[in-house]
Design a protein around this motif. Structure first.
Motif, mmCIF file in Angstrom:
data_model
loop_
_atom_site.group_PDB
_atom_site.id
_atom_site.type_symbol
_atom_site.label_atom_id
_atom_site.label_comp_id
_atom_site.label_asym_id
_atom_site.label_seq_id
_atom_site.Cartn_x
_atom_site.Cartn_y
_atom_site.Cartn_z
ATOM 1 N N ILE A 140 -19.880 9.901 -11.996
ATOM 2 C CA ILE A 140 -21.088 9.175 -11.603
ATOM 3 C C ILE A 140 -22.248 10.149 -11.460
ATOM 4 C CG2 ILE A 140 -22.133 7.854 -9.704
ATOM 5 C CD1 ILE A 140 -19.413 6.474 -9.380
ATOM 6 N N GLY A 141 -21.947 11.348 -10.935
ATOM 7 C CA GLY A 141 -22.989 12.361 -10.802
ATOM 8 C C GLY A 141 -23.614 12.689 -12.160
ATOM 9 N N ALA A 164 -25.565 9.742 -13.330
ATOM 10 C CA ALA A 164 -26.750 9.551 -12.503
ATOM 11 C C ALA A 164 -27.855 10.519 -12.918
ATOM 12 C CB ALA A 164 -26.395 9.739 -11.029
ATOM 13 N N ARG A 165 -27.476 11.734 -13.316
ATOM 14 C CA ARG A 165 -28.510 12.683 -13.743
ATOM 15 C C ARG A 165 -29.267 12.133 -14.949
ATOM 16 N NH1 ARG A 165 -28.608 18.014 -12.030
ATOM 17 N NH2 ARG A 165 -27.228 18.306 -10.257
ATOM 18 N N LEU A 205 -32.041 5.899 -3.757
ATOM 19 C CA LEU A 205 -30.773 6.087 -4.472
ATOM 20 C C LEU A 205 -30.810 7.331 -5.359
ATOM 21 C CD1 LEU A 205 -29.976 2.400 -5.386
ATOM 22 C CD2 LEU A 205 -28.711 3.855 -3.804
ATOM 23 N N LYS A 206 -31.975 7.583 -5.966
ATOM 24 C CA LYS A 206 -32.033 8.702 -6.903
ATOM 25 C C LYS A 206 -32.253 10.036 -6.204
ATOM 26 C CE LYS A 206 -33.544 6.104 -10.911
ATOM 27 N NZ LYS A 206 -34.667 5.699 -11.755
ATOM 28 N N PRO A 215 -28.171 11.524 -3.344
ATOM 29 C CA PRO A 215 -27.482 12.723 -3.833
ATOM 30 C C PRO A 215 -27.558 13.891 -2.855
ATOM 31 C CG PRO A 215 -28.928 11.817 -5.521
ATOM 32 C CD PRO A 215 -29.223 11.083 -4.255
ATOM 33 N N TRP A 243 -29.505 9.004 -15.692
ATOM 34 C CA TRP A 243 -30.217 7.829 -15.209
ATOM 35 C C TRP A 243 -31.521 8.255 -14.550
ATOM 36 C CZ3 TRP A 243 -29.660 5.798 -9.793
ATOM 37 C CH2 TRP A 243 -30.265 4.547 -9.650
ATOM 38 N N ILE A 244 -31.417 9.307 -13.731
ATOM 39 C CA ILE A 244 -32.606 9.800 -13.043
ATOM 40 C C ILE A 244 -33.612 10.317 -14.078
ATOM 41 C CG2 ILE A 244 -33.446 11.650 -11.540
ATOM 42 C CD1 ILE A 244 -30.770 11.347 -9.990
ATOM 43 N N ASN A 261 -35.217 2.449 -5.191
ATOM 44 C CA ASN A 261 -34.979 3.271 -6.370
ATOM 45 C C ASN A 261 -35.020 4.755 -6.007
ATOM 46 O OD1 ASN A 261 -34.624 3.762 -9.017
ATOM 47 N ND2 ASN A 261 -36.451 2.709 -9.733
#
Lengths: 248, 581, 401
Positions: free
Chosen positions: B299-300, B303-304, B215-216, B220, B306-307, B212
């Motif tokens: 996705i970026g 993802a932000r 990936l986070k 990036p 998501w993070i 986890n």
């Protein structure tokens, strides 16, 4: 947040044939600070790695670790709920300040707006109002250090380990940040284990001081320099000679 | 601090700009010209016929007829679809598997077996790899033999298209097998520049598991460095010719193979749809990269969020473990493919469903020894010349960079990637026209030049980092002792960096050995290398002979790497390049 | 390669001896030989066959020994590449210094170059060994109905045959019309090379020959009307065939050798071939099992000859002619006829040879993998090259998904 103490039971660390940390049993009550002092390379940070669950490499460690009534020794690092503040602030450079904090913020706070509000609140409390969209690179050292602690606390750890987090900062900032860390730890009633080689850190921390040293036979021993005491928080502590009995 | 360091510390840090005068000043321009002019002229020379302009054939009016002819070609729609699905899915799969594998392994390097097998797969030319994968996957290949007849009940191979299948699945698998080690290597080198261990510790202290957190947090940070290599893989997978000839379907094949087919057709009128197809191929690559870039942004953004949601547990751990398992499996497949090449080369009588040949014999090797010699020496000559020229140019550029103190900006790095991003089929025809005008077509010089276009970027990328990382205090100390910059270069920098220089040369050799299309076009079919020979044989020759050529073709780059590692051990002056930091 | 002087002189003597028989050419030939000396001849040839490559390697050793000519084979995936190259050179104005000296060529490729005037010649009659060629064979005078006219020199003949694996099938179709029924009984066990390949289109032409209402039209250049009329039965026939082909007729092997590999792997049981001796040669080389057999269709099959031609801009025409002449020599023809070399019938008229030379050809015993000699007598002439092009294009349009 339930208050739980940290208990080490016969924790020891060995590198090859050399004993870095002799068997240590220590109880740190919620809100109390224990300082471990020793020269660099003596194994202080290794001990914190072991407690935090990230110890790798050639070290061998033994002993049991308890957080309250919960034994965490067999747990993976991320499940121990033991937070460590490192010497480097380690803010993630690709995330904004707010995103760094959101990354830390526990999942118990749900919903985008609730999480955003919480982050804004802690930033405001720490005198960093409006810093959420900023890039970590644009912050001063002191600001970065504060964000790092906030991020850690938002994860709602039950134990706080401090791995010389004041070292990097200039003297005036250092005092201010010490105050910041200890007041937050006390407010959250976290047991704190601080490792440092700076006497001023130990003085500011108050509480028990353990010192690592090598005795005449070459063995490593731990001396209890000062007995258990409550945390010591002063508005603006000045660096000075450590006095027996700690701060008033 | 030693005396030397103390002395060096007193010297002014600014480089002496007067030293950068002379021929070295022109090195970067010469380099850029040498490899951008053929590509620019090549794209132009391909684009003009796509609109009806080819003075050599007395066609001098603008028209869209080539495009109408292209659309009228049978199977063109299927070919475009096949190109897109195989190219995109191969890239997405390879990237996802490599990221998953890295996330699962977190800071640890891959297992020893995987590392050991990745080297040969990385070094093996694409064509040889494809031939090996075809040996393995075919209905009569090793995998089916392993299961027959005890499990499958097949005494004859089944009539199932497991290679050259109409969906391009075998082609996709071949591409994924070959590109995984490259992307993994790129990822590992990018990871070396991020304090992964401490960041993962920090994340663990916040309650995050390592997959986890990787990936986070880590991904990036390294992605920006992986962007260009990933685009290169994407462009390659979309426009590959040699692997598609061997593993892809033929009725219709992928777009680039169709273009090649028409370019080499006896019917000159097919040049025009071929040029249009080549230009369309360029468009497909450009559009795919643009879509990929848009995907990155999207996705970026996601993802932000998501993070920021702070989720500690997820199924990603299991997916990453699966990815790692698949990477291991595909690596094994790649290694078994190379082994299959070797086994076929010594097989005498190997009928289905025997797992191993009835007899082994070196007869084919003995027969082919004479035939091998000419393509082998051509391959070595071209590879050595292209690598040597590339090395000289790159060293000159790096030296000029250090003396002038002007570092190549990241935007300039794109220039370096141009030959890796523009599909070969889109400019090689035009380049051949250029070579013909220069009376160079079909000569070794033309082949070496066209190989240089692809060798140079890899040599630069491999050498630039170690060269720049060399502690500048060595050179400053030497200059303070009165040595000329040339002497410092030859006596200090080169010996200190012997190993990375040799590794860069070995990479250059490997890249040159890999080239199929540039050899075919620039060599006008007259310059025969191991690779052109292996592809020709794979399209119908004896599998044993194909095995011999593919084995030699694969051993060559490996031998190069071996030499690059061994030679410095037997020479003096190879103390660590970095001072005690 | 350096050769002992005496041996070279002796070989030259033999060649000159032959020349003496034909004064008309003899005046020229020594000049050709002299010019050829030291030349590097680039020979563009389809390189997909190992046996062929090995044979050319042998030829290059011989011409180096006898005539000081260095023969360098440029293996092509498709002879069309050489055609493209010559056309491109013409387009670039490269009229003197071409890159190709000699091409292995026939059919549509010959037609493509000949039609544009891009071949050197006529040169065939100038070769001393040309007089040994069997003039009675139509296929050495007409290449796919196009008159050769001395612009190419023959060196092998070929005829369509079928190879099957008797370990798996006992009976194979001996008539084009019998193929649909056979593949229905043996689904997935037969295929032919893709139509971009000469063997693939030859199989379709064979079917066209057998099925067309009037096969005579095939000898004239194709017209849309003639093609429509002649090909209609073919498409009906193929519709019955396709579903039962290998891979359901969706994929085809790239070439004859690629299909040979399928037969060895046991993926198919039956394949076409253009060399009656190829099964025997492949068995001898261990590349096909001993259980294979060769058959010829009962009504006869298409046959043609392989030629070599010299591009108009070849820089080493003399050397190329020396090689073309050597390919026609009894020694080269006998060697090529050996099963282990290339196999297949010679283009020479055995009656024109000496007794000793004839013996080398007779010594090749027939074996179980060769077709019965009588079956090879029915040779059908190849259609005009335009038919192959039209047929391949029409097939592609219909059957490319």
């Amino acid at each position: 947040m339930s208050a739980a103490g940290l208990r080490l039971e016969q924790v020891s660390i060995v590198l090859d044939e050399r004993v870095l940390i002799p068997p240590l049993t220590e109880q740190i009550a919620p809100g109390a600070v224990v300082t471990l002092m020793g020269p660099s390379g003596s194994g202080k940070s290794t001990l914190l790695s072991f407690l935090g669950g990230t110890l790798t490499g050639p070290f061998r460690a033994a002993g049991r670790i308890w957080v309250g009534a919960r034994e965490v020794t067999p747990l993976a690092a991320e499940r121990r709920r033991i937070g460590t503040l490192f010497q480097d602030d380690l803010l993630f450079p690709h995330l904004t300040v707010g995103e760094n904090l959101a990354f830390g913020l526990a999942r118990t706070v749900r919903g985008r707006s609730a999480r955003g509000a919480r982050i804004a609140a802690v930033l405001a409390q720490a005198g960093l109002e409006g810093f959420a969209p900023r890039d970590p690179g644009t912050l001063s050292g002191g600001q970065r250090a504060r964000v790092a602690l906030l991020r850690l606390l938002l994860a709602e750890p039950q134990v706080l380990l401090l791995d010389e987090p004041f070292n990097r900062l200039d003297a005036d900032l250092r005092a201010e940040f010490r105050q910041f860390v200890f007041s937050h730890a006390a407010a959250a009633a976290l047991p704190v284990l601080l490792v440092t080689h700076d006497v001023a850190d130990a003085e500011a921390a108050g509480g028990t001081v353990l010192a690592l040293r090598t005795d005449a036979s070459g063995a490593t021993v731990i001396d209890r320099v000062r007995g258990a005491q409550g945390p010591c928080v002063r508005p603006a502590p000045q660096a000075g000679p450590m006095t027996e009995g700690g701060c008033r | 601090m030693t005396n030397g360091e103390a002395l060096a510390a007193q010297l002014p840090p600014a480089p002496d700009r007067r030293r950068s005068h002379g021929w070295l000043r022109y090195a970067p321009w010469a380099t850029v010209a040498l490899f951008l002019v053929p590509i620019g002229a090549g794209v132009l020379g391909t684009a003009l016929p796509a609109f009806g302009w080819l003075p050599g054939l007395q066609r001098r009016h603008w028209t869209l007829a080539p495009w109408r002819a292209l659309w009228a070609q049978p199977g063109i729609g299927t070919a475009i679809g096949l190109t897109l699905t195989s190219g995109l899915s191969a890239t997405i799969l390879a990237v996802a598997l490599v990221f998953g594998c890295c996330a699962h392994l977190a800071q640890r390097p891959p297992g020893r077996m995987v590392r050991g097998l990745m080297g040969p797969i990385l070094a093996a030319p694409h064509a040889a790899m494809a031939i090996g994968v075809a040996f393995l996957l075919a209905p009569s290949g090793w995998i089916v033999r392993l299961l027959s007849p005890w499990l499958t009940g097949w005494h004859q191979p089944p009539d199932i298209a497991t290679v050259q299948d109409p969906y391009g699945i075998a082609l996709t698998v071949g591409l994924v097998v070959k590109e995984i080690p490259y992307l993994l290597l790129m990822s590992l080198s990018a990871l070396g520049q991020v304090p992964v261990q401490r960041q993962l510790q920090a994340a663990a202290a916040l309650g995050y598991g390592r997959t986890n957190a990787w990936l986070k947090l880590v991904l990036p940070q390294i992605y920006a460095q992986l962007r260009l290599p990933i685009y290169a893989v994407l462009a390659y997978a979309l426009s590959v010719v040699d692997m598609a000839l061997i593993l892809g379907p033929g009725n219709p094949p992928t777009l680039s193979v169709l273009a090649l087919r028409w370019f080499s057709s006896p019917h000159v009128r097919l040049y025009f749809p071929a040029a249009a197809a080549a230009l369309l191929q360029l468009g497909i690559v450009v559009a795919s990269i643009a879509v990929w870039r848009a995907g990155e942004v999207l996705i970026g953004r996601l993802a932000r969020r998501w993070i920021a949601r702070g989720a500690r547990h997820s199924v990603l751990g299991a997916l990453a473990a699966l990815a790692r398992g698949l990477v291991g499996g595909l690596t094994l497949l790649g290694a078994a493919s190379l082994l299959a090449l070797a086994v076929w080369s010594v097989a005498a009588g190997w009928r289905f469903p025997d797992l191993l040949p009835q007899r082994c014999s070196a007869a084919v090797w003995r027969q082919q020894a004479g035939t091998l010699l000419w393509p082998l020496s051509t391959t070595l000559l071209v590879a050595a010349a292209a690598s040597a020229v590339a090395l000289l140019l790159v060293l000159a550029c790096l030296e000029q960079e250090q003396r002038s103190g002007i570092q190549v900006r990241s935007r300039a790095l794109w220039l370096l990637y141009v030959p890796l991003l523009v599909p070969q089929i889109a400019f090689l025809f035009g380049t051949q026209v250029l070579f013909t005008l220069l009376r160079l077509d079909g000569t070794l010089l033309a082949v070496i030049w066209s190989h240089l276009l692809f060798v140079l970027p890899y040599v630069f990328l491999s050498l630039a980092d170690p060269w720049r990382a060399l502690d500048p205090r060595y050179a400053r100390t030497a200059l303070a002792l009165g040595a000329s910059p040339g002497r410092v270069f030859l006596r200090i920098k080169l010996p200190l960096l012997l190993r990375p220089v040799l590794v860069a040369a070995a990479i250059g050799v490997a890249v040159s050995v890999d080239q199929y299309l540039p050899t075919i076009f620039a060599g006008a079919g007259r310059v025969v290398t191991l690779t052109t020979e292996a592809v020709t044989l794979a399209s119908g020759g004896d599998r044993r002979v194909t095995g011999v050529f593919a084995v030699v073709q694969s051993v060559l780059p490996l031998a190069g790497y071996g030499l690059a590692v061994l030679v410095p051990r037997f020479t003096r002056g190879t103390w660590p390049a970095r001072s005690g930091s | 390669m350096r050769v002992p002087g005496t041996l070279r002189a002796a070989t030259l003597g033999v060649l000159l001896g032959l020349l003496a028989l034909r004064p008309a050419v003899a005046s020229n030939w020594p000049g050709v030989l002299a010019r050829a000396r030291g030349q590097h001849v680039y020979f563009d040839a389809w390189g997909g066959s190992e046996r062929f490559n090995a044979y050319i390697a042998w030829v290059s050793r011989q011409v180096a020994t006898c005539c000081d000519v260095t023969l360098r084979e440029v293996p092509l995936e498709d002879t069309a590449q050489a055609v493209t190259q010559v056309i491109a050179e013409k387009a670039a104005g490269q009229n003197r210094n071409g890159t190709i000296d000699l091409i292995w060529i026939n059919g549509p490729n010959f037609y493509a170059l000949r039609r544009r005037g891009l071949l050197y010649g006529p040169f065939a009659q100038r070769l001393p060994n040309d007089r040994l060629v069997s003039r009675g064979d139509r296929e050495v005078r007409y290449d796919f109905t196009v008159p050769v006219d001395g612009y190419e020199s023959p060196w092998r003949t070929a005829q369509l045959v079928f190879i099957y694996d008797s370990a798996y099938v006992k009976h194979v179709p001996l008539d084009i019309r019998a193929f649909p029924a056979w593949v229905r009984r043996h689904p997935g066990r037969f295929t032919f090379p893709q139509v971009q390949n000469f063997l693939g289109v030859a199989f379709l032409e064979q079917a066209l020959y057998a099925l067309a209402p009037d096969p005579a039209v095939l000898q004239r250049p194709v017209t849309p009307a003639a093609f429509a009329a002649a090909s209609a039965p073919l498409w009906r026939w193929f519709a019955k065939l396709q579903p039962y082909l290998w891979r359901h007729g969706r994929e085809y092997p790239a070439s004859g050798p690629a299909e040979r590999q399928l037969l060895e792997d046991g993926e198919i049981d039956l394949m076409p071939s253009f060399n009656p001796a190829s099964a025997a040669a492949e068995v001898a080389a261990g590349r096909l099992p001993k259980s294979v057999r060769t058959v010829v269709l009962t009504g006869g099959t298409l046959g043609n000859a392989s030629f070599v031609a010299i591009p108009y801009n070849a820089p080493h025409k003399a050397g190329a002619m020396v090689v073309a002449n050597f390919l026609l020599s009894p020694a080269a023809q006998a060697r090529a006829g050996e099963i282990r070399a290339l196999g297949g019938p010679t283009v020479l008229d055995l009656a024109k040879l000496t007794e000793a030379q004839r013996a080398r050809f007779r010594a090749q015993a027939s074996d179980p993998w060769m077709p019965p000699p009588a079956a090879l007598r029915h040779v059908l002439p190849e259609p005009h090259p335009t038919w192959a092009v039209r047929l391949a294009a029409a097939w592609e349009r219909r059957y490319t998904p």
